[in-house]
Design a protein around this motif. Structure first.
Motif, PDB file in Angstrom:
ATOM      1  N   ALA A  39       0.842  -1.119   0.192  1.00 14.48           N
ATOM      2  CA  ALA A  39       0.150  -0.127   0.085  1.00 14.48           C
ATOM      3  C   ALA A  39       0.988   1.455   0.048  1.00 14.48           C
ATOM      4  O   ALA A  39       0.671   2.315  -0.798  1.00 14.48           O
ATOM      5  CB  ALA A  39      -0.744   0.066   1.143  1.00 14.48           C
ATOM      6  N   SER A  95      -8.598   4.837   1.022  1.00 17.33           N
ATOM      7  CA  SER A  95      -8.112   3.923   0.248  1.00 17.33           C
ATOM      8  C   SER A  95      -7.139   2.890   0.991  1.00 17.33           C
ATOM      9  O   SER A  95      -6.876   1.705   0.789  1.00 17.33           O
ATOM     10  CB  SER A  95      -7.640   4.397  -1.067  1.00 17.33           C
ATOM     11  N   GLY A  96      -6.065   3.418   1.598  1.00 16.51           N
ATOM     12  CA  GLY A  96      -5.086   2.390   2.431  1.00 16.51           C
ATOM     13  C   GLY A  96      -6.092   1.573   3.490  1.00 16.51           C
ATOM     14  O   GLY A  96      -5.560   0.572   3.846  1.00 16.51           O
ATOM     15  N   LEU A 106      -1.154   4.624  -1.547  1.00 17.00           N
ATOM     16  CA  LEU A 106      -2.566   4.797  -1.296  1.00 17.00           C
ATOM     17  C   LEU A 106      -2.524   5.507   0.077  1.00 17.00           C
ATOM     18  O   LEU A 106      -1.516   5.636   0.906  1.00 17.00           O
ATOM     19  CB  LEU A 106      -2.824   3.198  -0.693  1.00 17.00           C
ATOM     20  N   THR A 107      -3.392   6.632   0.053  1.00 23.13           N
ATOM     21  CA  THR A 107      -3.468   7.382   1.207  1.00 23.13           C
ATOM     22  C   THR A 107      -4.974   7.508   1.632  1.00 23.13           C
ATOM     23  O   THR A 107      -5.982   7.212   0.816  1.00 23.13           O
ATOM     24  CB  THR A 107      -3.191   8.884   0.748  1.00 23.13           C
ATOM     25  N   VAL A 133      -8.988   0.698   3.301  1.00 25.28           N
ATOM     26  CA  VAL A 133      -9.790  -0.199   2.566  1.00 25.28           C
ATOM     27  C   VAL A 133      -8.694  -1.485   2.066  1.00 25.28           C
ATOM     28  O   VAL A 133      -9.396  -2.582   2.171  1.00 25.28           O
ATOM     29  CB  VAL A 133     -10.461   0.420   1.162  1.00 25.28           C
ATOM     30  N   ALA A 134      -7.751  -1.261   1.738  1.00 27.60           N
ATOM     31  CA  ALA A 134      -6.586  -2.143   1.358  1.00 27.60           C
ATOM     32  C   ALA A 134      -6.453  -3.177   2.501  1.00 27.60           C
ATOM     33  O   ALA A 134      -6.312  -4.357   2.529  1.00 27.60           O
ATOM     34  CB  ALA A 134      -5.329  -1.570   0.912  1.00 27.60           C
TER      35      ALA A 134
END
Length: 104
Positions: free
Chosen positions: A35, A44-45, A40-41, A47-48
């Motif tokens: 991530a 969205s991070g 990813l920030t 969510v990963a």
């Protein structure tokens, strides 16, 4: 007095760690690195992380033949044991690798 003292022993200092907890932290570290490298920030991070955690649990559930009771204290341990530890490790490596790749 000596026999009574021998029977009243303290619990062990180290208890065996759950196999789900160890593998969950390892997968969280790997996904945090990915991530961070992907940049990813924000949400969205996270969510990963919440996408990889159930995948690992589902894989462990299938690996134990859909019968977690012989391997875990409670059946819910396969899904929830060590999630907070894993999340902290994920955030640490996510921010570390994001800083290494995208800031420096």
């Amino acid at each position: 007095a000596g026999a009574a003292f021998a029977r009243a022993r303290a619990p062990p200092l180290l208890t065996p760690r759950s196999p789900a907890r160890c593998s969950r932290v390892f997968v969280a570290i790997l996904s945090g690195c990915v991530a961070g490298v992907l940049g990813l920030t924000g949400l969205s991070g996270f969510v990963a992380f919440f996408a990889t955690a159930p995948l690992l649990s589902a894989g462990l559930y299938v690996k134990v033949g859909c019968q977690p009771k012989p391997f875990f204290k409670t059946p819910s341990d396969i899904w929830f044991d060590g999630v907070m530890q894993a999340m902290l490790s994920y955030i640490l490596f996510w921010t570390l690798f994001y800083d290494i790749v995208h800031i420096y």
